[in-house]
Scaffold this motif. Structure first.
Motif, PDB file in Angstrom:
ATOM      1  N   HIS A  63      85.433  39.823  -4.848  1.00 55.95           N
ATOM      2  CA  HIS A  63      84.273  39.016  -4.446  1.00 55.95           C
ATOM      3  C   HIS A  63      84.673  37.557  -4.576  1.00 55.95           C
ATOM      4  O   HIS A  63      84.960  37.073  -5.672  1.00 55.95           O
ATOM      5  N   GLN A  64      84.704  36.839  -3.452  1.00 61.66           N
ATOM      6  CA  GLN A  64      85.183  35.463  -3.428  1.00 61.66           C
ATOM      7  C   GLN A  64      84.037  34.494  -3.197  1.00 61.66           C
ATOM      8  O   GLN A  64      83.168  34.732  -2.362  1.00 61.66           O
ATOM      9  N   GLU A  65      84.063  33.400  -3.960  1.00 65.34           N
ATOM     10  CA  GLU A  65      83.123  32.295  -3.772  1.00 65.34           C
ATOM     11  C   GLU A  65      83.953  31.045  -3.523  1.00 65.34           C
ATOM     12  O   GLU A  65      84.743  30.638  -4.368  1.00 65.34           O
ATOM     13  N   MET A  66      83.807  30.440  -2.337  1.00 66.17           N
ATOM     14  CA  MET A  66      84.630  29.291  -1.947  1.00 66.17           C
ATOM     15  C   MET A  66      83.751  28.085  -1.627  1.00 66.17           C
ATOM     16  O   MET A  66      82.732  28.216  -0.956  1.00 66.17           O
ATOM     17  N   THR A  67      84.181  26.932  -2.132  1.00 69.94           N
ATOM     18  CA  THR A  67      83.465  25.682  -1.886  1.00 69.94           C
ATOM     19  C   THR A  67      84.466  24.616  -1.475  1.00 69.94           C
ATOM     20  O   THR A  67      85.491  24.431  -2.133  1.00 69.94           O
ATOM     21  N   GLY A  68      84.187  23.929  -0.384  1.00 68.03           N
ATOM     22  CA  GLY A  68      85.046  22.840   0.082  1.00 68.03           C
ATOM     23  C   GLY A  68      84.221  21.598   0.340  1.00 68.03           C
ATOM     24  O   GLY A  68      83.075  21.686   0.788  1.00 68.03           O
ATOM     25  N   SER A  69      84.779  20.444   0.054  1.00 70.60           N
ATOM     26  CA  SER A  69      84.070  19.186   0.298  1.00 70.60           C
ATOM     27  C   SER A  69      85.047  18.135   0.789  1.00 70.60           C
ATOM     28  O   SER A  69      86.221  18.124   0.402  1.00 70.60           O
TER      29      SER A  69
ATOM     30  N   ALA B  43      84.834  14.156   3.386  1.00 68.32           N
ATOM     31  CA  ALA B  43      84.126  13.294   4.347  1.00 68.32           C
ATOM     32  C   ALA B  43      82.619  13.340   4.130  1.00 68.32           C
ATOM     33  O   ALA B  43      81.839  13.291   5.079  1.00 68.32           O
ATOM     34  N   GLY B  44      82.214  13.458   2.854  1.00 66.98           N
ATOM     35  CA  GLY B  44      80.792  13.452   2.536  1.00 66.98           C
ATOM     36  C   GLY B  44      80.074  14.754   2.837  1.00 66.98           C
ATOM     37  O   GLY B  44      78.849  14.822   2.742  1.00 66.98           O
ATOM     38  N   MET B  45      80.796  15.819   3.209  1.00 65.46           N
ATOM     39  CA  MET B  45      80.180  17.096   3.554  1.00 65.46           C
ATOM     40  C   MET B  45      80.685  18.180   2.607  1.00 65.46           C
ATOM     41  O   MET B  45      81.826  18.147   2.147  1.00 65.46           O
ATOM     42  N   THR B  46      79.814  19.151   2.332  1.00 64.46           N
ATOM     43  CA  THR B  46      80.151  20.262   1.449  1.00 64.46           C
ATOM     44  C   THR B  46      79.800  21.569   2.130  1.00 64.46           C
ATOM     45  O   THR B  46      78.744  21.700   2.743  1.00 64.46           O
ATOM     46  N   SER B  47      80.708  22.538   2.041  1.00 66.21           N
ATOM     47  CA  SER B  47      80.463  23.856   2.618  1.00 66.21           C
ATOM     48  C   SER B  47      80.715  24.923   1.561  1.00 66.21           C
ATOM     49  O   SER B  47      81.615  24.796   0.732  1.00 66.21           O
ATOM     50  N   LYS B  48      79.888  25.966   1.595  1.00 69.07           N
ATOM     51  CA  LYS B  48      80.021  27.069   0.639  1.00 69.07           C
ATOM     52  C   LYS B  48      80.074  28.384   1.405  1.00 69.07           C
ATOM     53  O   LYS B  48      79.437  28.539   2.440  1.00 69.07           O
ATOM     54  N   GLN B  49      80.841  29.315   0.861  1.00 67.91           N
ATOM     55  CA  GLN B  49      80.989  30.610   1.520  1.00 67.91           C
ATOM     56  C   GLN B  49      81.250  31.681   0.474  1.00 67.91           C
ATOM     57  O   GLN B  49      81.991  31.458  -0.487  1.00 67.91           O
ATOM     58  N   GLU B  50      80.651  32.839   0.668  1.00 62.54           N
ATOM     59  CA  GLU B  50      80.887  33.992  -0.191  1.00 62.54           C
ATOM     60  C   GLU B  50      81.270  35.175   0.682  1.00 62.54           C
ATOM     61  O   GLU B  50      80.692  35.364   1.760  1.00 62.54           O
ATOM     62  N   GLN B  51      82.222  35.968   0.214  1.00 60.18           N
ATOM     63  CA  GLN B  51      82.631  37.129   0.988  1.00 60.18           C
ATOM     64  C   GLN B  51      83.301  38.161   0.084  1.00 60.18           C
ATOM     65  O   GLN B  51      83.816  37.826  -0.986  1.00 60.18           O
ATOM     66  N   ASP B  52      83.271  39.406   0.519  1.00 58.50           N
ATOM     67  CA  ASP B  52      83.938  40.493  -0.173  1.00 58.50           C
ATOM     68  C   ASP B  52      85.132  40.940   0.650  1.00 58.50           C
ATOM     69  O   ASP B  52      85.020  41.137   1.864  1.00 58.50           O
TER      70      ASP B  52
END
Length: 229
Positions: free
Chosen positions: A73-79, A81-90
């Motif tokens: 189970h992966q939880e990924m966060t990237g930021s 240029a002032g933007m943040t993205s989050k993603q979860e996946q199995d």
């Protein structure tokens, strides 16, 4: 009038040169942490660049095994240029998928010119700032526990010896192996911090791109191999 204009141009050029220098020498910092106690697993990876303006975090709180397959189970966060993205996946990873990844790496190595030397040259720019690895092991028998402890020590020191030939160790690695003679058990915790200059990473990327273009089939063949993987 012209003197003032030339002065502003010179100031702008100096500012850009200063900015480029700061970006070039700024570090990309990589933190890794793995903890395993019994059936409990926890994996974290944190990458930051440009003094924290760009970052990427990956967290794997659970690793479940089902025969020859394990589920992540992966939880990924990237930021950036002032933007943040989050993603979860199995993800399910089995023997076939591992062999496919290995086969992909073999194809890339055969396809790309001077890839082993590129890897060695890039790793030589990496600085290892921290390496802590502690393990507790017990197999329920004193003699076998002592043998397991010695084997783990040998494995850890061999790994450090190999790494010292590839990357720059700027801190003394901390290694611990604790035998547990009272019962069968296994737990381990590992953490490290490494960094490479942003400029060195960019130059390494440019060299890899150049080598890939010169390879048989060029970038198109690279894309075909990675898409199949």
């Amino acid at each position: 009038m012209y003197g003032s204009l030339y002065g502003w141009i010179a100031a702008a050029v100096l500012f850009l040169l200063l900015l480029m220098t700061i970006v070039y020498v700024s570090p990309i910092v990589i933190h890794g942490h793995i903890r395993k106690t019994g059936s409990n697993d926890d994996i974290e990876l944190d990458v930051k660049g440009l003094f924290g303006l760009v970052s990427y975090q990956m967290h794997i709180p659970t690793v479940e095994f089902y025969g020859r397959v394990f589920k992540l189970h992966q939880e990924m966060t990237g930021s950036g240029a002032g933007m943040t993205s989050k993603q979860e996946q199995d993800n399910e990873v089995g023997f076939e998928r591992v062999m496919k990844v290995i086969d992909t790496f073999k194809q890339i190595i055969q396809l790309t010119n001077h890839l082993p030397s590129w890897v060695k040259q890039t790793l030589s720019k990496v600085q290892l700032k921290q390496w802590n690895w502690s393990t507790e092991v017990g197999v329920g028998d004193a003699m076998w526990t002592a043998m397991a402890t010695g084997g783990i020590w040998s494995f850890k020191t061999t790994m450090i010896g190999v790494m010292s030939q590839l990357i720059r160790l700027t801190a003394e690695p901390q290694l611990q192996v604790q035998p547990n003679y009272s019962k069968a058990s296994f737990s381990t915790e590992w953490s490290c911090m490494a960094q490479i200059r942003f400029g060195h990473a960019i130059v390494a990327g440019m060299h890899l791109f150049r080598n890939a273009k010169k390879s048989k089939g060029g970038m198109k063949e690279w894309q075909n191999i990675l898409s199949k993987a």
